[in-house]
Design a protein around this motif. Structure first.
Motif, PDB file in Angstrom:
ATOM      1  N   HIS A 182      95.189 -15.565  21.682  1.00 48.13           N
ATOM      2  CA  HIS A 182      93.952 -14.771  21.640  1.00 48.13           C
ATOM      3  C   HIS A 182      93.932 -13.756  22.773  1.00 48.13           C
ATOM      4  O   HIS A 182      94.446 -14.006  23.864  1.00 48.13           O
ATOM      5  CB  HIS A 182      92.692 -15.636  21.587  1.00 48.13           C
ATOM      6  CG  HIS A 182      92.494 -16.582  22.738  1.00 48.13           C
ATOM      7  ND1 HIS A 182      93.085 -17.817  22.812  1.00 48.13           N
ATOM      8  CD2 HIS A 182      91.727 -16.477  23.853  1.00 48.13           C
ATOM      9  CE1 HIS A 182      92.709 -18.418  23.915  1.00 48.13           C
ATOM     10  NE2 HIS A 182      91.885 -17.636  24.576  1.00 48.13           N
ATOM     11  N   HIS A 185      89.488 -12.269  25.791  1.00 48.22           N
ATOM     12  CA  HIS A 185      88.779 -12.630  27.020  1.00 48.22           C
ATOM     13  C   HIS A 185      88.916 -11.507  28.042  1.00 48.22           C
ATOM     14  O   HIS A 185      89.983 -10.926  28.183  1.00 48.22           O
ATOM     15  CB  HIS A 185      89.348 -13.923  27.607  1.00 48.22           C
ATOM     16  CG  HIS A 185      88.955 -15.166  26.862  1.00 48.22           C
ATOM     17  ND1 HIS A 185      88.717 -15.189  25.511  1.00 48.22           N
ATOM     18  CD2 HIS A 185      88.752 -16.445  27.292  1.00 48.22           C
ATOM     19  CE1 HIS A 185      88.390 -16.426  25.138  1.00 48.22           C
ATOM     20  NE2 HIS A 185      88.410 -17.209  26.204  1.00 48.22           N
ATOM     21  N   ASP A 191      93.197 -18.414  30.755  1.00 48.09           N
ATOM     22  CA  ASP A 191      92.610 -18.295  29.414  1.00 48.09           C
ATOM     23  C   ASP A 191      92.153 -16.844  29.228  1.00 48.09           C
ATOM     24  O   ASP A 191      91.010 -16.539  29.557  1.00 48.09           O
ATOM     25  CB  ASP A 191      91.427 -19.272  29.293  1.00 48.09           C
ATOM     26  CG  ASP A 191      90.774 -19.227  27.931  1.00 48.09           C
ATOM     27  OD1 ASP A 191      91.390 -18.709  26.997  1.00 48.09           O
ATOM     28  OD2 ASP A 191      89.627 -19.698  27.820  1.00 48.09           O
ATOM     29  N   TYR A 293      91.130 -23.933  20.136  1.00 51.74           N
ATOM     30  CA  TYR A 293      91.445 -22.520  19.893  1.00 51.74           C
ATOM     31  C   TYR A 293      91.650 -22.283  18.392  1.00 51.74           C
ATOM     32  O   TYR A 293      91.090 -22.984  17.556  1.00 51.74           O
ATOM     33  CB  TYR A 293      92.644 -22.105  20.741  1.00 51.74           C
ATOM     34  CG  TYR A 293      92.342 -22.076  22.233  1.00 51.74           C
ATOM     35  CD1 TYR A 293      91.369 -21.220  22.742  1.00 51.74           C
ATOM     36  CD2 TYR A 293      93.012 -22.907  23.125  1.00 51.74           C
ATOM     37  CE1 TYR A 293      91.078 -21.184  24.102  1.00 51.74           C
ATOM     38  CE2 TYR A 293      92.723 -22.870  24.495  1.00 51.74           C
ATOM     39  CZ  TYR A 293      91.766 -22.011  24.974  1.00 51.74           C
ATOM     40  OH  TYR A 293      91.476 -21.972  26.310  1.00 51.74           O
ATOM     41  N   TYR A 321      87.979 -23.018  34.522  1.00 56.20           N
ATOM     42  CA  TYR A 321      87.852 -22.595  33.122  1.00 56.20           C
ATOM     43  C   TYR A 321      86.574 -21.780  32.886  1.00 56.20           C
ATOM     44  O   TYR A 321      85.487 -22.195  33.278  1.00 56.20           O
ATOM     45  CB  TYR A 321      87.855 -23.834  32.229  1.00 56.20           C
ATOM     46  CG  TYR A 321      87.578 -23.564  30.774  1.00 56.20           C
ATOM     47  CD1 TYR A 321      88.553 -23.011  29.951  1.00 56.20           C
ATOM     48  CD2 TYR A 321      86.332 -23.862  30.217  1.00 56.20           C
ATOM     49  CE1 TYR A 321      88.295 -22.762  28.613  1.00 56.20           C
ATOM     50  CE2 TYR A 321      86.068 -23.619  28.884  1.00 56.20           C
ATOM     51  CZ  TYR A 321      87.057 -23.063  28.088  1.00 56.20           C
ATOM     52  OH  TYR A 321      86.787 -22.811  26.769  1.00 56.20           O
ATOM     53  N   HIS A 322      86.734 -20.622  32.248  1.00 57.97           N
ATOM     54  CA  HIS A 322      85.605 -19.739  31.901  1.00 57.97           C
ATOM     55  C   HIS A 322      84.722 -19.401  33.106  1.00 57.97           C
ATOM     56  O   HIS A 322      83.498 -19.360  32.987  1.00 57.97           O
ATOM     57  CB  HIS A 322      84.767 -20.325  30.755  1.00 57.97           C
ATOM     58  CG  HIS A 322      85.382 -20.070  29.410  1.00 57.97           C
ATOM     59  ND1 HIS A 322      84.711 -20.262  28.224  1.00 57.97           N
ATOM     60  CD2 HIS A 322      86.628 -19.623  29.049  1.00 57.97           C
ATOM     61  CE1 HIS A 322      85.508 -19.948  27.205  1.00 57.97           C
ATOM     62  NE2 HIS A 322      86.674 -19.565  27.676  1.00 57.97           N
TER      63      HIS A 322
HETATM   64 ZN    ZN Z   1      88.232 -19.232  26.351  1.00 58.40          ZN
END
Ligand code: ZN
Length: 432
Positions: A182, A185, A191, A293, A321-322
């Motif tokens: 992906h 982001h 990520d 995902y 994360y995030h």
């Molecule tokens: Zn993500």
């Protein structure tokens, strides 16, 4: 490529690409994705596809395209106290445009913070519900005590396109190995800029191979809607996918994690677990679940493709994360290179995992006469090369693959593959 660059160099180059892509504001649509894919095109010949807004994609439609020119919150003195230019994470991803003076209370109702991690900016999205918002550290939010604030979100949410990138590297057969990553982001590294970098270098490696048994397809797509778009627009082609992996979170220091395909016993599931088992490093395997995902889409029951996901620490399981802490210091060249090496081993195992037939099946062939057996008789244990030859001869009845044999013999795949090659050279074995 592995001959041209050491793993250390490759990890550093992957990190350079991540550094170049890091400042770009990406989302599920918009110029950030295009800019990202154009930079990847400097490394591999990606084809960029545009899907117009409003196209029906199974139960979904392509959303309007989102682009940001500027966004900030200014205090009573006109000073920018939250500034998109300082970090694109500050703006709620897909926030609606706005230009308004709001009360302190109203501003706070539109702020997202992480009270448990008070110094980090969270990453939040609102793709399918129209709202405006900003993400700030909890500490910063506490300082916003003016009676009113001016909010400017100079963004557009208009009819346009959803953009994705695709690269097909042809092989001897139409059967495909599929890699999906992906690219939606914004400034977050593990990520999933790490996944973009890994796919870029894996594609370079595969393109460099002199022969390929399989065709390889890489898709660089916005999460969820991009995978759904790709499946909806390529439904007939999915029948060629024999093996697949979703690539994400491959640059952090954590150990490798494999999430099995929905089938659970697909060849890709066995190959990845075999590579990890013989890697000498800690690893973990998890069963499929419909959360995570884009394997969620590839493994939906109407497709049920043999697609797993190989990551380092899984999404949601590392504290950065995030958040704004998923930055250029979390992902490191040695971990990127180690992840790439595992993916390359998976590709090599898939390429070499074939069935053979023993051409001398009645009793063992006389290996010594052919120089294939150790000259030293009477040793307590056969060497692993001899053992591999004996197993390959015994199980090459046209039914067992080399991976079957490696697992049964409890030997690494490479030993069994080398033994098979040697036996082919001596006319004791032929490929089925
Ligand atoms: Zn993500």
């Amino acid at each position: 490529m592995t001959e041209l660059l050491s793993p250390d160099d490759i990890g550093v180059e992957m990190h350079h690409l991540i550094r170049e892509l890091y400042p770009i504001c990406r989302s599920i649509t918009g110029d950030g994705v295009r800019q990202t894919l154009r930079i990847v095109q400097q490394h591999i010949p990606l084809v960029i596809h545009e899907v117009p807004t409003g196209v029906q994609l199974f139960d979904w439609t392509t959303p309007r395209e989102w682009n940001v020119h500027d966004a900030y919150v200014a205090n009573v003195h006109g000073e920018r106290v939250i500034d998109f230019r300082a970090s694109n994470l500050h703006l709620l991803n897909y926030s609606t445009p706005l230009r308004a003076r709001v009360s302190r209370e109203e501003l706070h109702a539109h702020l997202f913070t992480l009270p448990e991690q008070p110094d980090l900016i969270p990453y939040r999205t609102s793709y399918y519900t129209e709202r405006w918002g900003f993400c700030v550290s909890h500490a910063q939010a506490a300082q916003l005590t003016d009676p009113y604030y001016d909010v400017v979100i100079d963004a557009s949410l208009e009819v346009g396109h959803l953009t994705y990138g695709e690269l097909v590297i042809p092989g001897a057969s139409q059967d495909e190995v599929f890699f999906s990553t992906h690219c939606c982001h914004p400034s977050l590294c593990n990520d999933n800029l790490s996944g973009i970098a890994l796919c870029t270098w894996l594609a370079k490696y595969i393109a460099f191979l002199s022969t390929r048994r399989y065709t390889y397809r890489f898709v660089f797509i916005p999460g969820t809607i991009g995978a759904i778009a790709w499946l909806a627009l390529h439904e007939a082609e999915t029948m060629h996918i024999r093996h697949g992996l979703v690539v994400a979170c491959v640059g952090d220091p954590g150990s490798l994690h494999y999430k099995k395909s929905r089938r659970g016993d697909a060849e890709i599931d066995r190959v990845v677990q075999h590579v990890l088992r013989w890697s000498g490093a800690a690893y973990a395997v998890r069963d499929f679940s419909p959360y995570g995902y884009d394997e969620r889409q590839y493994c939906s029951p109407g497709f049920n493709l043999p697609v797993g996901s190989l990551t380092r620490t899984p999404h949601g399981c590392y504290p950065e994360y995030h958040t704004s802490a998923d930055d250029l210091t979390l992902v490191q060249p040695p971990y990127l290179a180690d992840s790439l090496q595992k993916y390359i081993q998976v590709v090599e195992t898939l390429e070499h995992n074939r069935r053979y037939l023993n051409l001398n099946p009645k009793c063992e062939p006389q290996l010594g006469r052919r120089g294939l057996y150790s000259a030293l008789g009477g040793r307590k244990h056969a060497g692993s090369a001899e053992l591999a030859m004996l197993w390959v001869l015994n199980l090459s009845d046209g039914e067992h693959t080399l991976l079957d044999i490696a697992e049964r013999a409890n030997l690494p795949f490479d030993d069994v593959f080398v033994a098979a090659q040697l036996l082919v050279e001596h006319d004791l074995l032929r490929e089925v």
